[in-house]
Design a protein around this motif. Structure first.
Motif, PDB file in Angstrom:
ATOM      1  N   ALA A 156      42.236 -36.933  88.463  1.00  0.00           N
ATOM      2  CA  ALA A 156      41.772 -35.650  87.937  1.00  0.00           C
ATOM      3  C   ALA A 156      40.565 -35.898  87.033  1.00  0.00           C
ATOM      4  O   ALA A 156      40.317 -37.027  86.597  1.00  0.00           O
ATOM      5  CB  ALA A 156      42.888 -34.954  87.170  1.00  0.00           C
ATOM      6  N   THR A 157      39.821 -34.857  86.744  1.00  0.00           N
ATOM      7  CA  THR A 157      38.634 -34.994  85.890  1.00  0.00           C
ATOM      8  C   THR A 157      38.831 -34.236  84.588  1.00  0.00           C
ATOM      9  O   THR A 157      39.705 -33.378  84.473  1.00  0.00           O
ATOM     10  CB  THR A 157      37.384 -34.453  86.606  1.00  0.00           C
ATOM     11  N   ALA A 158      38.025 -34.563  83.618  1.00  0.00           N
ATOM     12  CA  ALA A 158      38.116 -33.897  82.320  1.00  0.00           C
ATOM     13  C   ALA A 158      37.759 -32.418  82.460  1.00  0.00           C
ATOM     14  O   ALA A 158      36.891 -32.038  83.255  1.00  0.00           O
ATOM     15  CB  ALA A 158      37.174 -34.570  81.326  1.00  0.00           C
ATOM     16  N   ALA A 159      38.449 -31.581  81.699  1.00  0.00           N
ATOM     17  CA  ALA A 159      38.119 -30.156  81.674  1.00  0.00           C
ATOM     18  C   ALA A 159      36.774 -29.965  80.976  1.00  0.00           C
ATOM     19  O   ALA A 159      36.458 -30.677  80.015  1.00  0.00           O
ATOM     20  CB  ALA A 159      39.205 -29.384  80.942  1.00  0.00           C
ATOM     21  N   GLN A 160      35.985 -29.037  81.465  1.00  0.00           N
ATOM     22  CA  GLN A 160      34.662 -28.795  80.906  1.00  0.00           C
ATOM     23  C   GLN A 160      34.709 -27.737  79.814  1.00  0.00           C
ATOM     24  O   GLN A 160      35.263 -26.659  80.008  1.00  0.00           O
ATOM     25  CB  GLN A 160      33.697 -28.351  82.007  1.00  0.00           C
ATOM     26  N   LYS A 161      34.139 -28.062  78.673  1.00  0.00           N
ATOM     27  CA  LYS A 161      34.058 -27.076  77.604  1.00  0.00           C
ATOM     28  C   LYS A 161      33.133 -25.932  78.030  1.00  0.00           C
ATOM     29  O   LYS A 161      32.123 -26.159  78.703  1.00  0.00           O
ATOM     30  CB  LYS A 161      33.505 -27.717  76.330  1.00  0.00           C
ATOM     31  N   PRO A 162      33.453 -24.691  77.664  1.00  0.00           N
ATOM     32  CA  PRO A 162      32.565 -23.581  78.024  1.00  0.00           C
ATOM     33  C   PRO A 162      31.232 -23.685  77.279  1.00  0.00           C
ATOM     34  O   PRO A 162      31.188 -24.194  76.156  1.00  0.00           O
ATOM     35  CB  PRO A 162      33.358 -22.343  77.592  1.00  0.00           C
ATOM     36  N   PRO A 163      30.150 -23.199  77.891  1.00  0.00           N
ATOM     37  CA  PRO A 163      28.841 -23.226  77.223  1.00  0.00           C
ATOM     38  C   PRO A 163      28.882 -22.439  75.919  1.00  0.00           C
ATOM     39  O   PRO A 163      29.560 -21.409  75.819  1.00  0.00           O
ATOM     40  CB  PRO A 163      27.910 -22.561  78.242  1.00  0.00           C
ATOM     41  N   ALA A 164      28.163 -22.906  74.932  1.00  0.00           N
ATOM     42  CA  ALA A 164      28.177 -22.285  73.606  1.00  0.00           C
ATOM     43  C   ALA A 164      27.790 -20.814  73.650  1.00  0.00           C
ATOM     44  O   ALA A 164      28.333 -19.991  72.890  1.00  0.00           O
ATOM     45  CB  ALA A 164      27.254 -23.053  72.662  1.00  0.00           C
TER      46      ALA A 164
END
Length: 284
Positions: A261-269
């Motif tokens: 699995a891959t790391a979850a992406q933080k939403p854009p600021a």
């Protein structure tokens, strides 16, 4: 369906609550029969005809199949009672993501949640619809089309909005397998049997009110399971019978991409706002 607030019913614990899922329960199907002997939770085989006991312990195989989940690197899906969830857990980066859908756009209440956890932060994007959505307090502050940053002190212990990286499995399959009362192997990596869902309440995959309505039936609920070639759990299906006002339903849990699995992406600021009080009130 009258909705005052959404209680513990999303993500795992309430994902399968029929009342919050617009009572769209899926009818169950009976588990396939097999000539293989049934193995009790203690590992004792009950012979069927001239069959001889299966070597080893089928329950132990299922218990062992959940160990890799604790490493926290997998993708998953869950479905039941008209609700679905899918996502990923990535313990190496202390991150997880989940997309939850409750009901259909034509229901009284339809909801979609997009949850992202990247320790120490969490965000949620909410989409509420349906004829009763407008009656929810502060709904105009919730359907913003943006991710709402969550105050961790206000969601601590909240199974709807929080994520516990010490308990990385949203479905609690390890707890579910411990509740197995009998099991038989039906094929290569395939199993069927019964589970005492009253003992599996901690898993959060079965709504406690449904367990209460089931009464004695809760001690012997049919299930099937599949393991991948490495002996890891790939699917578990629990067939909840009709009880009280709740229709029969099928709870299905799947796992895939172990270790990849891959790391979850933080939403854009520019897509983030602070969550208003109405959000916490809705889910507490």
């Amino acid at each position: 369906m009258t909705v005052r607030r959404l209680s513990a019913g999303l993500v795992a614990a309430a994902l399968f609550t029929p009342g919050l899922a617009a009572c769209n329960a899926t009818g169950t199907t009976e588990a396939g029969s097999s000539a293989s002997p049934t193995v009790s939770a203690s590992g004792t085989a009950a012979a069927t005809g001239a069959a001889t006991p299966v070597p080893g312990d089928a329950k132990q195989a299922l218990l062992a199949s959940t160990r890799e989940i604790s490493n926290g690197n997998f993708r998953f899906t869950m479905s039941g009672a008209g609700s679905t969830a899918e996502g990923q857990v990535h313990e190496p980066s202390q991150s997880a993501a989940m997309r939850v859908t409750v009901g259909k756009p034509t229901d009284d209440l339809f909801m979609k949640l997009d949850l992202v956890h990247h320790k120490p932060d969490s965000w949620v994007k909410v989409d509420l619809g349906g004829t009763t959505a407008s009656s929810l307090p502060g709904v105009q502050k919730l359907n913003l089309g943006k991710y709402q940053h969550l105050d961790q002190t206000r969601i601590k212990g909240n199974r709807n909005l929080g994520f516990d990286f010490d308990k990385v499995d949203p479905a609690g399959s390890e707890v579910l397998t411990k509740g197995i009362t009998e099991v038989r192997q039906t094929g290569d990596g395939a199993y069927a049997g019964t589970i005492d869902v009253s003992k599996a309440a901690e898993a959060g995959s079965v709504d406690p009110t449904v367990v209460t309505a089931l009464g004695a039936q809760a001690k012997s609920v049919p299930f099937t399971a599949k393991l991948d070639p490495q002996g890891r759990l790939s699917e578990m299906v629990i067939q909840i019978p009709a009880a009280g006002q709740a229709k029969a339903q099928e709870i299905r849990i799947t796992y895939s991409d172990y270790g990849s699995a891959t790391a979850a992406q933080k939403p854009p600021a520019d897509q983030v706002v602070e969550a208003p009080a109405e959000l916490y009130n809705l889910f507490n």
